[in-house]
Design an enzyme around this catalytic site. Structure first.
Site, PDB file in Angstrom:
ATOM      1  N   HIS B 126      -2.804   9.351   8.373  1.00 33.41           N
ATOM      2  CA  HIS B 126      -3.380   8.008   8.220  1.00 33.41           C
ATOM      3  C   HIS B 126      -3.357   7.593   6.741  1.00 33.41           C
ATOM      4  O   HIS B 126      -2.958   6.476   6.403  1.00 33.41           O
ATOM      5  CB  HIS B 126      -4.809   8.015   8.770  1.00 33.41           C
ATOM      6  CG  HIS B 126      -5.600   6.780   8.482  1.00 33.41           C
ATOM      7  ND1 HIS B 126      -5.808   5.800   9.424  1.00 33.41           N
ATOM      8  CD2 HIS B 126      -6.229   6.361   7.355  1.00 33.41           C
ATOM      9  CE1 HIS B 126      -6.530   4.827   8.881  1.00 33.41           C
ATOM     10  NE2 HIS B 126      -6.809   5.145   7.631  1.00 33.41           N
ATOM     11  N   GLU B 127      -3.767   8.502   5.865  1.00 37.21           N
ATOM     12  CA  GLU B 127      -3.819   8.166   4.433  1.00 37.21           C
ATOM     13  C   GLU B 127      -2.413   7.945   3.873  1.00 37.21           C
ATOM     14  O   GLU B 127      -2.197   7.049   3.062  1.00 37.21           O
ATOM     15  CB  GLU B 127      -4.540   9.259   3.641  1.00 37.21           C
ATOM     16  CG  GLU B 127      -6.004   9.468   4.036  1.00 37.21           C
ATOM     17  CD  GLU B 127      -6.811   8.176   4.043  1.00 37.21           C
ATOM     18  OE1 GLU B 127      -6.452   7.238   3.303  1.00 37.21           O
ATOM     19  OE2 GLU B 127      -7.782   8.085   4.797  1.00 37.21           O
ATOM     20  N   HIS B 130      -1.161   4.554   4.513  1.00 38.02           N
ATOM     21  CA  HIS B 130      -1.641   3.589   3.515  1.00 38.02           C
ATOM     22  C   HIS B 130      -0.773   3.662   2.253  1.00 38.02           C
ATOM     23  O   HIS B 130      -0.517   2.639   1.614  1.00 38.02           O
ATOM     24  CB  HIS B 130      -3.089   3.892   3.118  1.00 38.02           C
ATOM     25  CG  HIS B 130      -4.102   3.371   4.097  1.00 38.02           C
ATOM     26  ND1 HIS B 130      -4.055   2.108   4.606  1.00 38.02           N
ATOM     27  CD2 HIS B 130      -5.201   3.949   4.648  1.00 38.02           C
ATOM     28  CE1 HIS B 130      -5.076   1.920   5.435  1.00 38.02           C
ATOM     29  NE2 HIS B 130      -5.790   3.029   5.482  1.00 38.02           N
ATOM     30  N   GLU B 209      -6.380  -0.902   9.002  1.00 38.46           N
ATOM     31  CA  GLU B 209      -6.817   0.402   9.506  1.00 38.46           C
ATOM     32  C   GLU B 209      -6.118   0.736  10.819  1.00 38.46           C
ATOM     33  O   GLU B 209      -5.643   1.851  11.002  1.00 38.46           O
ATOM     34  CB  GLU B 209      -8.340   0.435   9.686  1.00 38.46           C
ATOM     35  CG  GLU B 209      -9.110   0.368   8.383  1.00 38.46           C
ATOM     36  CD  GLU B 209      -8.700   1.456   7.401  1.00 38.46           C
ATOM     37  OE1 GLU B 209      -8.472   2.606   7.833  1.00 38.46           O
ATOM     38  OE2 GLU B 209      -8.585   1.159   6.205  1.00 38.46           O
TER      39      GLU B 209
END
Lengths: 186, 287
Positions: B126-127, B130, B209
């Site tokens: 997930h990070e 980003h 998100e």
């Protein structure tokens, strides 16, 4: 200049721009494929380096599993010597299977499982296995994109003219999510 | 981002008026706003990391975390980010930096202790999403700019508060009728500025998100990993995060809470930087 000439000129300019764009895309994808392959190679080598250490540390506790050690060592030697992609894939699959067996055997030796040295090795190997899987995933994704571009019209015309070849997928067994995977919990 | 710079300039301008600096206040404010923006572009990641007391860890200290980050960077085809650990018990994580070449991933000690490898991969995936999407640049600049707005208005509120109680020293310019109105406008503005700052932030945060969840799952090829990590994070929502603050809330994997046992009420949900975890888990499970 008559109007039709302007139109022809405009179309020509558009074609050239589209051609340059497609060519650059082909080049960048080919580089990504090469880079992906190099990345797989780095991780496979890392695994070759780790295997002798692993065998040594397990030997100290489970000397009578000699046959298994020989299997792993032999599979490693074969993978290093492999010259074609299918050969390599086959050899790597064998390593993965043998390592799984080795880790299954280790389950019977609580002392070994508690050994710090062994735990560090196990983490390194699990990490390397998953890096191989991710490198392969990246490589195959890029190969798919490159092959699609080479096969599609009109980019296939450019690919033919400038000698861009389709690449082979790297199909190796997935170590991290197989049924009897190396212990990745915790 | 331009909005945030303008907001900062406007706050500075009003402050300038209140402290009787005249139009020069605007010039000063714009100059400060520009410096802030350039500064947060270049050093924002370090400011953010320092504000949560994150320390960089090497492969020897955290082999599992490093292996996971490296593996997923390979999958994403980006350089490996620097790896930080934050001394907090609440499981959470964020990414910062200006581009994939200058990026950092930070996770809390609590995250390392509660997550197994597959869940950790979900979180790091997930990070990294980003990082690849360059959400980190926007997020980091917003964190420092919003932080500045909040700081200025808090500074002002306090000066005004203590000044008000202690009686105004001498006959300064705030005493007159016109200045009184100006003062009221300024006061209103400074109250509204932090709210405006969070609205700007919310506009970019929530949808990103979901996107990062989906892209992270695409990297790991295993959505249940992140789903399970999110469920664990929700289960430990009662653990407070001491270094959390309004300026960095949108950066985290999940919105951190500062108070023991705090849960979001309906009003807080309106201003939440993150979508509800249940909804994120549901979308991951549908993949």
């Amino acid at each position: 200049m008559p109007a039709w000439l302007w139109i022809v000129l405009g179309v020509l300019v558009l074609l050239v721009v589209a051609g340059i764009w497609t060519f650059n895309r082909l080049v960048s994808l080919r580089n990504r494929v090469d880079n992906g392959w190099a990345q797989i190679d780095v991780q496979l080598r890392r695994r070759y380096d780790l295997i002798p250490n692993l065998v040594e540390s397990v030997k100290g506790y489970a000397a009578h599993e000699r046959e298994l050690f020989e299997h792993v060592t032999e599979a490693r030697a074969r993978a290093i010597d492999a010259s074609s992609v299918p050969d390599q894939v086959q050899a790597e699959n064998r390593i993965t299977r043998d390592l799984r067996q080795l880790f299954a055997v280790v389950e019977n030796y609580p002392d070994l499982k508690a050994n710090e040295n062994f735990l560090a090795l196990q983490e390194e190997l699990t990490g390397t296995e998953s890096k191989i899987a991710y490198a392969r995933q990246f490589y195959n994704d890029q190969v798919m994109r490159l092959n699609t571009l080479i096969q599609s019209f009109p980019s296939n015309v450019l690919a033919d003219a400038f000698g861009f070849d389709e690449r082979e997928f790297f199909d190796i067994e997935d170590p991290a999510r197989g049924p009897a995977a190396v212990d990745f919990a915790g | 981002m331009a909005g945030a710079v303008l907001l900062l300039a406007a706050v500075g301008y009003v402050l300038g008026l209140l402290f009787a600096a005249g139009p020069a206040g605007l010039v000063i404010a714009v100059v400060i706003a520009i410096f802030m923006s350039v500064g947060s572009y270049l050093y924002g990641d370090r400011v953010v990391l320092a504000s949560v007391r994150a320390r960089e860890v090497g492969p020897q200290d955290q082999p599992r975390l490093h292996n996971v980050v490296e593996g997923l960077s390979i999958a994403a085809g980006t350089p490996k980010p620097r790896v930080y650990v934050i001394p907090e018990r609440a499981p959470n994580a964020f990414a910062t930096g200006r581009d994939p070449e200058h990026s950092s991933v930070a996770v809390t000690q609590g995250l390392l202790e509660t997550m197994n490898r597959v869940e950790l991969e979900g979180v790091v995936g997930h990070e990294l999403a980003h990082v690849v999407d360059r959400d980190i640049l926007l997020g980091t600049i917003l964190a420092t700019l919003v932080g500045a707005v909040v700081l200025i208005s808090e500074f002002f509120m306090r000066t005004w508060w203590w000044g008000g109680i202690g009686g105004r020293r001498g006959g300064d310019s705030r005493g007159g009728g016109a200045d009184g109105i100006l003062f009221m406008i300024g006061f209103l503005f400074l109250v509204l500025a932090p709210i405006a700052a969070s609205v700007i932030r919310l506009a970019v945060s929530r949808q990103r998100e979901y996107l990062a969840d989906a892209q992270g799952a695409l990297l790991t090829r295993y959505p249940p990993g992140l789903a399970s990590a999110l469920r664990k994070i929700e289960a430990s929502a009662g653990i407070p995060m001491h270094s959390a603050n309004n300026a960095t809330a949108h950066l985290w994997l999940n919105q951190p809470s500062r108070i023991e046992g705090e849960r979001l009420g309906p009003f807080e949900k309106l201003f939440a930087t993150h979508p509800p975890i249940a909804e994120r888990v549901r979308r991951l499970e549908e993949m």
